[in-house]
Design an enzyme around this catalytic site. Sequence first.
Site, PDB file in Angstrom:
ATOM      1  N   LYS A   1     -27.249  27.905  -5.562  1.00 34.31           N
ATOM      2  CA  LYS A   1     -27.253  28.201  -7.012  1.00 34.31           C
ATOM      3  C   LYS A   1     -26.344  27.207  -7.718  1.00 34.31           C
ATOM      4  CE  LYS A   1     -26.313  32.166 -10.072  1.00 34.31           C
ATOM      5  NZ  LYS A   1     -25.888  33.567 -10.077  1.00 34.31           N
TER       6      LYS A   1
ATOM      7  N   SER B   1     -29.051  36.652 -12.423  1.00 35.46           N
ATOM      8  CA  SER B   1     -29.008  35.280 -12.861  1.00 35.46           C
ATOM      9  C   SER B   1     -29.444  34.264 -11.796  1.00 35.46           C
ATOM     10  CB  SER B   1     -27.589  34.929 -13.322  1.00 35.46           C
ATOM     11  OG  SER B   1     -26.676  35.134 -12.284  1.00 35.46           O
TER      12      SER B   1
ATOM     13  N   SER C   1     -26.920  39.998  -9.763  1.00 33.85           N
ATOM     14  CA  SER C   1     -27.581  38.695  -9.892  1.00 33.85           C
ATOM     15  C   SER C   1     -28.164  38.092  -8.637  1.00 33.85           C
ATOM     16  CB  SER C   1     -26.619  37.691 -10.523  1.00 33.85           C
ATOM     17  OG  SER C   1     -26.428  38.025 -11.885  1.00 33.85           O
TER      18      SER C   1
END
Lengths: 486, 99
Positions: A79, A154, A178
């Site tokens: 990420k 996210s 997330s």
Amino acid sequence: MELCELTIDEATKKLFQKEISATELARACLKRIKDKDKEIKAFLEVDEQKLLKKAKEADQLVARDRQKKPLLGIPLAFKDNILVAGKKVSAASRILQDYTAAYDATVTSKLKSAGAIYIGRTNCDEFAMGSSCENSAYGPTHNPRDIKRVPGGSSGGSAAAVAADMCLGALGSDTGGSVRQPASFCGVVGLKPTYGRVSRHGLIALASSFDQIGPITKTVKDAGILLSAIAGKDPRDATCGNQPVNDYTRECEKDIKGLVAGVPKEFFAAGLDKEVSGVVKKAISDIAKLGVEIKEVSLPLVKYALPIYYILLSAEASANLARYDGIRYAGIKLNQEIDDLRSYYQQVREVGFGAEVKRRILIGTFVLSSGYIDAYYKKAQAVRRLINQQFAQVFSQVDVLLTPTSPTTAFKLGEKIDDPLAMYLSDIYTVSANISGIPALSLPCGFASKMPVGLQILGQNYAENAILKLGYHYEQASSWHLKKPC
Amino acid sequence: MGVSIREIERLASLARLELGTKEKKKFTNQLSSILEYVEKINELELSHGKDVKDNQTRARAKMITDARLDQVEDFNNPENLIKQAPRSKNNLVRTHPVF
């Protein structure tokens, strides 16, 4: 079957037996990215050269050295808020668009030592604030199951990349859901470890008492493999616990007979989509057939979980994001020269941050400000402790808890972006785990209107073994993980 | 609780954000709804701040027991961090004049 469709467990076995090479595996992932990522947009950057170079090095390692590297040749995505030395990392924000990581995050160096290879950085909501991956400064990611829908957030890019077999696994970060919610939306596995199980050193901080890095994978066993590689004490993170790291892969296969699972009634109340409810309840009854005792339990204080989460998260985020002042880290360049320091700060932050980030900074500033801090921030801290006590009481009666991961399946792009409160409500079932620090796993348990549904399994602190073994046995019995989109 | 545009301006100033007029209006409406939602926590009566004090005492105790010794250690690559800044000089991060 394409090589990129292998799980980490399958690929490591084939690599060690020299049935396939790391170079073939890397090329298969790169081909999948070329074929699919124009549409899905999971990646912000793919490092093809480095991937192939490292894959070649992996292939050339002698057997004796290969044995020391349990993840040798496995391509993983990171990420865009986890530092990889020498690589750009931006938290999907303009304010860090030119920032290059000066060091490896602890998880990065652990995975490198284990032989894993960095494939690239995945899209996410800006500074990990969001539940749809629509808050990225670089455009949204699309759900591989239905490109008109969000992948969740996210860590939407990581979840989409794994679901579309662009990599064999990925890392995300979970502050309020997330990792788990996008895993649920994309039909893959997502694990939030116990707070303190994995080091946060080198994770761009959102809310320091909630953040945890977690794996997003195709199977539960793969989540266990990655957890074993990244977990453990770190002198650079004072919040990291020193509990020994289990071999979570072995733990998966242990017997689950006699395990007691609680079903908290508050997680099946108004607001939960009827179809999703039906799918999750069916999964729970299938789990009962595996020899697990199911009990109804109650957690009445969880109705305050989301309100206190947004108070405390915003407070911590406003403090953590104060460092982005245009002075310390390379980022946005202003069009005009500004001489005055205060004006410079204001301009850089105005132009560099997106709307959701500004919104949460404003909320955080409000709840910490004089006149309001007692009624909001301090009260939320006290309620947090009461919620934690309630979880501890319930865990004296059960080993794990079973709930839906999200109240709905993946919604359409643009559907909730103008209604922040509606967006926040997507996290209603996931935030409790971050508030209390307990570990939580999301895994596929069926479909509602053709979109994946996630089952969430919560456990006690440092009891990842319990949630992984239950998840593994259910997964093997149900086979939802084999229903692929691409 | 509703917030006013003046309140948003005050918060923006504290947070070093320069908001446009449309933004101020939008955030005023949105923050009012969000704060109205989070005020749910006022339904709970807590025992005269005892829970708050307990929380803080425990947090402080934990910080003291987990703290490392206050010893200076060498840091092997300060230049690598300094060069992250957009402007630097003589191994120092450069900023606008404070005064």
